[in-house]
Design a protein around this motif. Structure first.
Motif, PDB file in Angstrom:
ATOM      1  N   GLU A 181       7.274   4.513   0.023  1.00 17.87           N
ATOM      2  CA  GLU A 181       8.472   4.419   0.991  1.00 17.87           C
ATOM      3  C   GLU A 181       9.355   3.285   0.247  1.00 17.87           C
ATOM      4  N   THR A 193       2.493   8.170  -3.837  1.00 18.08           N
ATOM      5  CA  THR A 193       3.654   8.415  -2.837  1.00 18.08           C
ATOM      6  C   THR A 193       4.202   6.779  -2.687  1.00 18.08           C
ATOM      7  N   ARG A 203       0.879  -1.152  -0.008  1.00 19.41           N
ATOM      8  CA  ARG A 203      -0.146  -0.061   0.121  1.00 19.41           C
ATOM      9  C   ARG A 203       0.768   1.310  -0.047  1.00 19.41           C
ATOM     10  N   ASN A 204       2.120   1.321   0.461  1.00 21.04           N
ATOM     11  CA  ASN A 204       3.017   2.295   0.502  1.00 21.04           C
ATOM     12  C   ASN A 204       4.307   2.015  -0.227  1.00 21.04           C
ATOM     13  N   THR A 205       4.308   1.643  -1.353  1.00 17.17           N
ATOM     14  CA  THR A 205       5.292   1.488  -2.461  1.00 17.17           C
ATOM     15  C   THR A 205       5.005   1.987  -3.760  1.00 17.17           C
TER      16      THR A 205
END
Length: 466
Positions: A409, A407, A360-362
């Motif tokens: 990480e 976005t 979800r955050n890549t």
């Protein structure tokens, strides 16, 4: 008959935020513009495989668009374009805006160095009538990836009298290539039982450079002698000149389209020349921005941004001080009102290795430019964490310009992490956030990016310039 949306579907569209593939959000005409933009980018990649070559290429492009060398103390007006070349290894470009400098500047910061293989100061040696270069790798690499691939030689040799000899060998058709040898599978039982980090030692990254002896029965180390003789004939250098040389080996691959649909680019050095080029192009296309804009293409990011050409030097701060003084203000006041996009890449999600990322955050290929609020490792160590206010400002800027963004990480929280130049600029009291292109196989000899993401980086930088 068209079915009416349910209340839940309507509410979902209002409240949920889900990135989409860029091709589903832009027109076919814009896809074609992205593909055309990337043809120029591929040429830049092939011309600029080292930081020196990147600076040289960027200066040529800038001068063709009206940029002139910066003159300390001169007062510049809106629309003036200047550049400052720092030792041939980092570069500042500025376009002066309509607003007074007291209102700050818009900064773009990228790096132009990439992982590679450097030579040691005394590199030439012979072993069993084969001649090699001893090397010291630069930046974070998987050492085994650099064996058994074609390598090219780039750099400069500065002779004792100050004469500079430029070296570029292995890029043109007909040039000789170089290679780091590896064991055949039949004899690699012990090697293949080791950890991947130990399979190839740093001291084993020796580059094969010759095997024919100099024709003199009385001489010793005749293969080394023959190689040095050839170097003397071609470049006018001897063994002592390696002590004052910067010679780098890079993959001899050229930038090429990847995939049946040609949607991606494979090349050496996307990290971070993909952001350096898109920032450069945006700078060249800025005619008279509202605020003065400054783009810095820095060296040494892959080894900590140290040295007088790295982002930790005072190169940028001194330049801001100088233009501020000429405008009747102070550099620290200018920097305190300034904003920066730290233009650096992030890791793209790789379906072959899903276990290292939190999906979800890549960042995803083809989902546009990626905003990285913070980098660092584990507990956000060694990073700049952008403020909520600045994140909102960048969101608004990109949305207003219809830039496709996402976005990301750099991997799972405890998996690893990495750093950029963002924290060094933020340390100058500048609002800063990372924004760049997602990359597959980062830090390998052949990285992959998506063309739509490259183009969206360029459009993001243009929108930020204003």
């Amino acid at each position: 008959m068209k079915q009416e949306k349910t209340a839940g579907q309507t509410l979902r569209e209002t409240l949920f935020w889900e990135p989409k593939h860029a091709a589903e959000r832009i027109s076919e005409e814009e896809v074609q513009r992205a593909d055309a933009f990337c043809e120029d980018y591929k040429q830049f990649l092939d011309a600029a495989k080292t930081e020196r070559e990147a600076v040289c290429t960027a200066v040529k492009l800038a001068e063709a668009r009206g940029f002139v060398p910066y003159c300390v103390g001169q007062v510049y007006k809106a629309g003036d374009k200047v550049y400052l070349n720092n030792r041939g290894k980092s570069l500042l470009l500025a376009v002066f805006g309509e607003a007074p400098l007291q209102e700050g500047v818009n900064l773009l910061a990228a790096h132009i160095d990439s992982p590679r293989i450097d030579l040691k100061p005394r590199p030439v040696y012979e072993d069993n009538e084969i001649c090699y270069f001893k090397t010291h790798y630069y930046g974070g690499i998987k050492k085994y990836q650099w064996t058994a691939i074609p390598l090219s030689l780039h750099g400069v040799v500065v002779k004792r009298d100050g004469t500079v000899v430029e070296v570029k060998l292995g890029e043109d058709a007909g040039d000789p290539l170089f290679v780091i040898t590896d064991l055949l599978p039949h004899l690699a039982k012990d090697q293949m039982s080791k950890k991947m980090t130990e399979g190839v030692a740093g001291e084993a990254l020796n580059i094969l450079i010759g095997s024919r002896p100099f024709k003199d029965d009385a001489a010793s180390e005749k293969v080394k002698l023959n190689v040095l003789h050839l170097l003397q004939e071609k470049y006018g250098i001897d063994e002592a000149d390696f002590l004052s040389a910067e010679l780098e080996f890079t993959p001899a691959f050229s930038a090429r389209d990847v995939g049946f649909d040609r949607s991606m680019i494979g090349a050496y050095g996307h990290d971070d020349r993909v952001c350096a080029y898109t920032a450069l192009r945006a700078t060249l296309d800025a005619e008279k921005p509202a605020r003065t804009m400054v783009t810095i293409l820095a060296d040494k990011e892959e080894v900590g941004s140290n040295g007088n050409t790295g982002m930790q030097s005072s190169f940028l701060a001194y330049f801001i001080d100088d233009i501020a003084e000429a405008a009747g203000t102070k550099g620290r006041h200018v920097l305190s009102k300034s904003c920066c996009l730290s233009a650096d890449v992030n890791a793209a999600f790789d379906p072959s290795y899903p276990e290292v990322t939190e999906k979800r955050n890549t960042a995803l290929l083809n989902y546009g430019v990626v905003i990285t609020k913070y980098t660092g490792a584990r507990g956000k160590s060694d990073t700049s964490d952008a403020s909520a206010e600045y994140m909102a400002q960048i969101r608004r800027t990109l949305d207003d310009a219809n830039v496709v963004w996402q976005t990301g990480e750099l991997g799972k929280v405890d998996q690893g992490g990495g750093g950029t130049v963002a924290m060094y600029i933020a340390n100058l009291n500048v609002d800063t956030v990372d924004l760049g292109v997602p990359v597959l196989s980062m830090h390998s000899p052949y990285e992959v990016v998506a063309k739509l993401d490259v183009y969206m980086a360029y459009r993001a930088f243009l929108a930020f310039i204003g």
